[in-house]
Design an enzyme around this catalytic site. Structure first.
Site, PDB file in Angstrom:
ATOM      1  N   ASP A  48      26.082  -7.800  14.101  1.00 44.84           N
ATOM      2  CA  ASP A  48      26.554  -6.812  13.148  1.00 44.84           C
ATOM      3  C   ASP A  48      25.394  -5.915  12.689  1.00 44.84           C
ATOM      4  OD1 ASP A  48      28.728  -5.924  11.336  1.00 44.84           O
ATOM      5  OD2 ASP A  48      27.271  -6.532   9.825  1.00 44.84           O
ATOM      6  N   THR A  81      28.967   0.643  11.586  1.00 45.37           N
ATOM      7  CA  THR A  81      27.598   0.854  11.120  1.00 45.37           C
ATOM      8  C   THR A  81      26.623   1.100  12.270  1.00 45.37           C
ATOM      9  OG1 THR A  81      27.416  -1.529  11.062  1.00 45.37           O
ATOM     10  CG2 THR A  81      27.771  -0.430   8.980  1.00 45.37           C
ATOM     11  N   THR A  82      26.788   0.341  13.351  1.00 49.72           N
ATOM     12  CA  THR A  82      25.859   0.530  14.460  1.00 49.72           C
ATOM     13  C   THR A  82      26.041   1.927  15.045  1.00 49.72           C
ATOM     14  OG1 THR A  82      26.300  -1.784  14.915  1.00 49.72           O
ATOM     15  CG2 THR A  82      24.932  -0.623  16.488  1.00 49.72           C
ATOM     16  N   ASP A 363      35.088  -7.031   8.800  1.00 53.44           N
ATOM     17  CA  ASP A 363      35.290  -5.773   9.531  1.00 53.44           C
ATOM     18  C   ASP A 363      36.766  -5.580   9.847  1.00 53.44           C
ATOM     19  OD1 ASP A 363      32.588  -5.593   9.490  1.00 53.44           O
ATOM     20  OD2 ASP A 363      32.284  -5.537  11.665  1.00 53.44           O
TER      21      ASP A 363
END
Ligand code: ADP
Ligand code: MG
Length: 499
Positions: A48, A81-82, A363
């Site tokens: 994550d 987010t990545t 998520d």
């Protein structure tokens, strides 16, 4: 003069990109895990992006800015987010190319801002669409693909959809995880789990009446908080007696509400003497319960939480099951009324995997919640970014001057998402990008890298890889915001530390 002072822009870009590189290879369903170890040897294993970035000790201010946008993305969209930081890293890299061609940073910023506006408009108007019921499950599956949870994706996605449906919003879903058992043993409990045990152990029938008290049963406490002026010993004794009596009366009132025994749940402490009296009357006490759980109990059981004994609500029936997990006793309480209260009980093998499992659930619950609360969806796998890129390239020639270059560069930047998802899965990134451009030229806007077959592309919508449009919109906006903020910095001055 230090390198930073000489060339702050490049030093900022370098620091930001270094951070991005730590998470790049976790992107997409074939993303690799990172093991992070602290000085004490404690390890976490995660895939994550937000978690990795949170744990990294970033010294450089530009690196901190990158970490900040990952937090923003997580708090607004729960996921993506990545993608956000990978996009920002590439945007910064591409901006350097523009500088080397003589475009001034402020023009780059203007061009990027314009491109971001065009991108979001196209995304909202042309690429996003209304989800159907099945898409909710697909959105959850996309969020967990590549994560530990993917091994039980059918069960997990169903659970997430049911949990959000019951609670109305991801933030209202109670999640509890217990080590041991298998992931497939995870389930949705339609009630409240209280992480406390009976103050005095006793056999309470599963079907019992309960009373909720948002305070406690103590005599001392009352004395501590009351300020009474007494002038002699007699008065003092009288006050003391009254306080003691009050407690006895209170306890009797509770007992009278539960003539056939039952359970009293309280937020504060219950004195031993009160416990003993109630115990004798077949009433178990569960004390020191968090306020939020008291409220959940109230909604699950269908009675008001009373703040004092005087306004105690009549007892209501419910089902209480006592279970032990990891040496801790929990009470599973189910009311007899319709209620939104439900708790997602997550099971998993060990503490390390359980944390990662929880992050995956976060998520998935989040994205389901976004879609369930009115959000549209888009095809995933980076296909949307590729489609926007092609649109920008078509529009760029209509824009005058240097900004046109920035818009073309922005289009190239967006393609880093499908390219990286492909690269991590073993594709040749450029190959992937060109295949997607060809597909788009033929009107196939929803294609992305096939992570099962190297160097092939597949229709993401068809294979059910879909995600909330907010994820993509926010990623583009955040990446642009942090890039332009970093590009505007033209000097780094060491400020005096706080004394
Ligand atoms: P992020 O932190 O950005 O969510 P992830 O590692 O979760 O990063 O990867 C998300 C990306 O992976 C999204 O673009 C999503 O559409 C894509 N993705 C998910 N499942 C698949 C799949 N089966 N094939 C291709 N791409 C996928
Ligand atoms: Mg994700």
């Amino acid at each position: 003069m230090s390198e930073e002072r000489k060339d702050p822009l490049h030093s900022n870009i370098r620091a930001a990109r270094a951070i991005v590189n730590t998470v790049r290879t976790t992107l997409g369903p074939r993303g690799r895990d990172k093991m992070m170890v602290d000085a004490g040897g404690n390890a976490i294993i995660t895939n994550d992006g937000a978690t990795i970035l949170r744990e990294i000790e970033a010294g450089h201010p530009a690196a901190k800015m990158i970490i900040d946008i990952s937090k923003t993305q997580e708090s607004l969209c729960y996921d993506g987010t990545t993608s956000t930081v990978v996009l920002a890293g590439q945007m910064l890299a591409d901006s350097e190319n523009l500088f080397s061609k003589g475009v001034h940073p402020s023009l780059v910023c203007d061009g990027y801002n314009k491109a971001a506006r065009m991108a979001v408009e196209y995304l909202d108007e042309n690429l996003s669409y209304e989800p159907d019921e099945d898409d909710l499950l697909r959105v959850a599956e996309t969020a967990i693909s590549g994560k530990t949870l993917a091994s039980a994706k059918d069960i997990v996605s169903r659970l997430c959809v049911d949990a959000v449906k019951a609670a109305g919003d991801a933030d209202k879903v109670n999640v509890l995880s217990f080590p041991g058992g298998a992931l497939t043993d995870s389930h949705l409990f339609r009630g409240v789990v209280v992480n406390r045990d009976y103050a005095i152990e006793m056999d309470i029938p599963v079907e019992s009446n309960v009373v909720l008290l948002m305070s406690g049963l103590e005599s001392e406490k009352e004395m501590e908080h009351l300020q009474i002026q007494v002038t002699d010993m007699q008065q003092y004794e009288a006050v003391r007696r009254r306080a003691g009596q009050t407690l006895t009366q209170k306890v009797k009132t509770v007992a009278s509400m539960l003539p056939n025994g039952g359970v009293l749940f309280t937020r504060d402490n219950v004195e031993d003497s009160a416990l003993a009296y109630l115990h004798k009357n077949g009433i178990a006490v569960v004390k020191r319960i968090q306020e939020s759980i008291m409220r959940s109990l109230s909604s699950a059981i269908g009675i008001r939480v009373s703040h004092s004994i005087d306004d105690l609500e009549t007892a209501a029936p419910c089902k209480i099951v006592r279970q032990k997990h990891n040496d801790v006793h929990y009470l599973f309480v189910e009311g007899e009324v319709e209620s939104t209260q439900s708790t997602l009980i997550i099971r998993g093998a060990s503490h390390t995997t359980l944390d990662e499992v929880e992050r995956g659930f976060d998520d998935a619950l989040g994205v389901v919640s976004l879609v369930m609360n009115g959000g549209k969806i888009v095809a995933g796998g980076g296909s949307t970014y590729a489609a926007i890129a092609s649109h920008l390239r078509t529009e760029a020639p209509k824009i005058q001057g240097m900004e046109q270059m920035a818009i073309n560069s922005f289009a190239d930047t967006l393609e880093i998402i499908p390219a990286t998802i492909g690269e991590v899965a073993g594709h040749t990134p450029l190959n992937c990008v060109f295949s997607l451009r060809n597909a788009i030229a033929e009107g196939m806007y929803t294609f992305g890298p096939d992570v099962e077959k190297i160097n092939e592309i597949v229709d993401m919508k068809e294979i059910g890889v879909v995600e909330p449009v907010q994820l993509v919109r926010q990623a583009i906006l955040s990446a642009t915001e942090v890039t332009t903020a970093i590009l505007k910095i033209d000097d780094i001055v060491v400020k005096r530390g706080e004394q």
